[in-house]
Design a protein around this motif. Sequence first.
Motif, short mmCIF file in Angstrom:
data_model
loop_
_atom_site.label_atom_id
_atom_site.label_comp_id
_atom_site.label_asym_id
_atom_site.label_seq_id
_atom_site.Cartn_x
_atom_site.Cartn_y
_atom_site.Cartn_z
N ALA A 1 -7.25 -7.49 2.94
CA ALA A 1 -6.08 -8.08 3.60
C ALA A 1 -5.04 -7.02 3.89
CB ALA A 1 -5.50 -9.20 2.73
N GLY A 2 -4.86 -6.11 2.96
CA GLY A 2 -3.89 -5.03 3.18
C GLY A 2 -4.28 -4.15 4.34
N ILE A 3 -5.60 -3.84 4.44
CA ILE A 3 -6.08 -3.02 5.56
C ILE A 3 -5.86 -3.75 6.88
CG2 ILE A 3 -8.13 -2.00 6.60
CD1 ILE A 3 -9.19 -1.54 3.74
N ALA A 4 -6.13 -5.03 6.88
CA ALA A 4 -5.97 -5.81 8.11
C ALA A 4 -4.54 -5.81 8.59
CB ALA A 4 -6.46 -7.24 7.87
N ALA A 5 -3.59 -5.74 7.65
CA ALA A 5 -2.18 -5.78 8.02
C ALA A 5 -1.63 -4.41 8.40
CB ALA A 5 -1.36 -6.36 6.85
N ALA A 6 -2.36 -3.34 8.10
CA ALA A 6 -1.84 -1.99 8.29
C ALA A 6 -2.05 -1.50 9.71
CB ALA A 6 -2.52 -1.03 7.31
N ALA A 7 -1.14 -0.65 10.14
CA ALA A 7 -1.28 0.05 11.42
C ALA A 7 -1.60 1.52 11.14
CB ALA A 7 0.01 -0.08 12.21
N GLU A 8 -1.96 2.22 12.19
CA GLU A 8 -2.32 3.63 12.05
C GLU A 8 -1.21 4.40 11.35
OE1 GLU A 8 -3.21 7.47 14.95
OE2 GLU A 8 -3.51 5.42 15.71
N GLY A 9 -1.58 5.14 10.33
CA GLY A 9 -0.62 5.95 9.60
C GLY A 9 0.02 5.27 8.43
N ASP A 10 -0.18 3.97 8.26
CA ASP A 10 0.42 3.25 7.13
C ASP A 10 -0.26 3.62 5.82
OD1 ASP A 10 2.23 2.03 8.72
OD2 ASP A 10 1.19 0.09 8.85
N LEU B 1 -12.78 0.55 5.36
CA LEU B 1 -11.53 1.25 5.67
C LEU B 1 -11.69 1.84 7.07
CD1 LEU B 1 -8.80 1.96 4.38
CD2 LEU B 1 -9.83 4.08 3.55
N ASN B 2 -11.43 0.98 8.06
CA ASN B 2 -11.79 1.30 9.45
C ASN B 2 -10.59 1.68 10.31
OD1 ASN B 2 -10.58 -1.17 9.50
ND2 ASN B 2 -12.33 -2.28 10.37
N LYS B 3 -9.55 2.17 9.68
CA LYS B 3 -8.36 2.62 10.40
C LYS B 3 -7.91 3.95 9.81
CE LYS B 3 -6.63 -2.10 11.09
NZ LYS B 3 -5.50 -3.02 10.80
N PRO B 4 -7.23 4.78 10.60
CA PRO B 4 -6.68 6.03 10.06
C PRO B 4 -5.44 5.75 9.22
CG PRO B 4 -6.19 5.86 12.39
CD PRO B 4 -7.06 4.70 12.08
N VAL B 5 -5.68 5.21 8.03
CA VAL B 5 -4.60 4.89 7.10
C VAL B 5 -4.92 5.55 5.75
CG1 VAL B 5 -4.01 2.70 8.22
CG2 VAL B 5 -5.75 2.75 6.40
N THR B 6 -3.98 5.43 4.81
CA THR B 6 -4.18 5.96 3.46
C THR B 6 -4.32 4.80 2.49
OG1 THR B 6 -2.95 7.99 3.90
CG2 THR B 6 -3.16 7.31 1.60
N LEU B 7 -5.44 4.81 1.74
CA LEU B 7 -5.65 3.84 0.68
C LEU B 7 -5.35 4.55 -0.63
CD1 LEU B 7 -6.65 0.96 -0.04
CD2 LEU B 7 -8.95 1.96 -0.27
N ARG B 8 -4.25 4.16 -1.27
CA ARG B 8 -3.75 4.90 -2.44
C ARG B 8 -3.79 4.01 -3.68
NH1 ARG B 8 1.85 7.27 -1.30
NH2 ARG B 8 0.56 8.76 -0.12
N GLY B 9 -4.44 4.49 -4.73
CA GLY B 9 -4.51 3.76 -5.97
C GLY B 9 -3.49 4.25 -6.98
N ALA B 10 -3.48 3.57 -8.15
CA ALA B 10 -2.53 3.92 -9.21
C ALA B 10 -3.08 4.97 -10.15
CB ALA B 10 -2.17 2.65 -10.00
N GLY B 11 -4.39 5.18 -10.17
CA GLY B 11 -5.02 6.16 -11.05
C GLY B 11 -6.51 6.08 -10.92
N ASN B 12 -7.24 7.16 -11.30
CA ASN B 12 -8.69 7.17 -11.10
C ASN B 12 -9.47 7.11 -12.41
OD1 ASN B 12 -8.47 9.75 -12.17
ND2 ASN B 12 -8.63 10.77 -10.16
#
Length: 661
Positions: A42-51, A66-77
């Motif tokens: 849902a977050g990806i669907a709402a994001a625009a390029e660069g978000d 993850l089909n857009k040029p966006v950043t998927l950022r987590g809290a830790g790995n």
Amino acid sequence: MAASTYTVTSDDDGIPGITVVDAQAVTIAVCQDGCDYTTIAAGIAAAAEGDIIEVAAGTYAGGIALNKPVTLRGAGNGGDPSVDTIIEGSSGNGITTSNGTAESRVTIENIRVTGFGSGVVAGSHTTLDRVVSTANSSYGINLSGSDNAGLRITDSTISFNATGVKLGSAASARNIEISDSHFDDNTKNGWYADKSTSGDSQLDDVTMTRATFDRNGEKGFYAEKLSNAIFTDVTANGSGHDRATMGNGISINLKAGDYSDIVFDNLTALNSGGGQGAPLGAAVDIQARNDGSYAANPATLTGLVLDGGEISGSDIGLIIGGGTTGAVVTGMNLSGTVIALHNENGGRITATHNFWGSANPDFSTIVSGDVNYSPWWKSAEMTAQPTSVSLTLSSPTMPRGDANTRAVASVAPAVQGTVQFFDGGAPLGGPVVAEGGAASIALGTLGAGSHSITAQFTPDDTMDYLESPVSDARTIVVNVPNPEPAPAPATNSEQLQEHIRSGAVPTIPPSSFNASDGSAAGNTDLQSLDPSKPLQGEIPWSDGSDSYVDVYAYSTPVFLGTFPVVNGQVQLNLTPAQLQLLEGGDHDLVFIGQTSGTTMAVAIQLAVDGGGDTAPSASPQVLANTGASTPVHLSASAIVMLLLGAVALGVARVKRRKLHP
């Protein structure tokens, strides 16, 4: 980047225009409770390029596109869902990226992906930053597209999968940059890029810096296609132990094509390679296959360089071969293996400036095939050892022109090279070859006066040894003879004998005379000398201040000449013309030091007519022997010399000794 804003404007003349203003990236929050979006999709669907899509700590389902040029950022790995962002599943793909461009990349940051068939399926222009992809049944990262470009992996861990990174046999990848990342502990391979020989897939333009391929079961890094690759500070330790044959730390097994420019800078492969069957696996195996079934469509490789690092702890350290030509291996520690380097039917390998386990390795056992391994480092430090040179002089003084006084340079360690001697900083002759750690030069060319002599050693092997510092200086004084001889110590042989008996004139044992070859001295007691032959040899001289000694012959004093002192020895050289001035029989030769005034005598005996009979000669042209009690007839020159001696006796005295009243 986020959606742009368009503003309509006009200039001073009222002409309309459009100004495009880039909007700031929008941060979209995803969490399991209390956010606008509770799923990553849902977050990806709402994001625009660069978000930026920020995913809070917790465990989330996979199958993410993850089909857009966006950043998927987590809290830790990490593995704690209370503080880390974990994408977890049991099959399929964890995250699949697509639609990135060189200007607008698809980025995954600070996320853990685990439990899938493939953790991340990466499309072109994907960045993985602080990503952990682990415990996936097939691949940590799968590059399955036909042309994967621009992959960036930084500070990430792709470990404990079946294979860390997989590039399919028909897939190509290019412009790849990897840094500070780990591809370790995978059950099969840390990296696997195979190739279908019926296609033309490529792996090109690869840069890896500070990457590890450690403890992988079959191969640490494996590629059947690779060009224009630079590996810097890469390790492949403890890999290849679980494969029945040909397990490797690094295996570049090129097939069906022409490849070039593969460089390993500071590669470390310790305790890698394995398999109990034949052939055994090498720690590093790089070949362009042109054998067997590959002969019909062979591979070639040029521009292979391994510069620096260590390969050790394996039965076979390094294999290079097949269609590989011009390979260079340098600056590496190749110790601790049974076979350090094997050329598998390739072109000559230049493997100079490496350490092979000892200063003098047995290359017949550790190197095989066409390999040039010389010169090599003598120690594992692979740094040049310092050298030193110390200088001694055979005498602190010398007569001018003496060829026997020498400067001797001692070199440590005793390695091959040359020594340059200097006189006050100016080169003294040319370089002299050092043999057995020593070199010397005659100082006969020095002019009169004081000279400061130094030396410097230059090794032949400038890789293992440094040029020495200039030695400490040694001073030598070159003397010239006095223009006038010292006065005779006695007027006749009787007076000389009195001085000898009183000890005023010490005697030199004839046995101490060291005769030169061909000398009139056929024995060591100076008896029955043949006056037709020269009397040449050395007389020991104790006073080190003298560079020259004057010599007289008795019955009455006749000056025979001035002779140099070299290394404590008077260099006597009486010609037959001089000896034949003396009557057959007994004579005393008296030596007077020009500087010290020291006076010493030695007894000689001349034979008559070259034979053993020592009866007095009747010739009026000779000096009477010391036993003569009647006047003797001298030649005109001898009479003149006697007159000069008599005149000199009125004013002369013997230096440092009062020999007669």
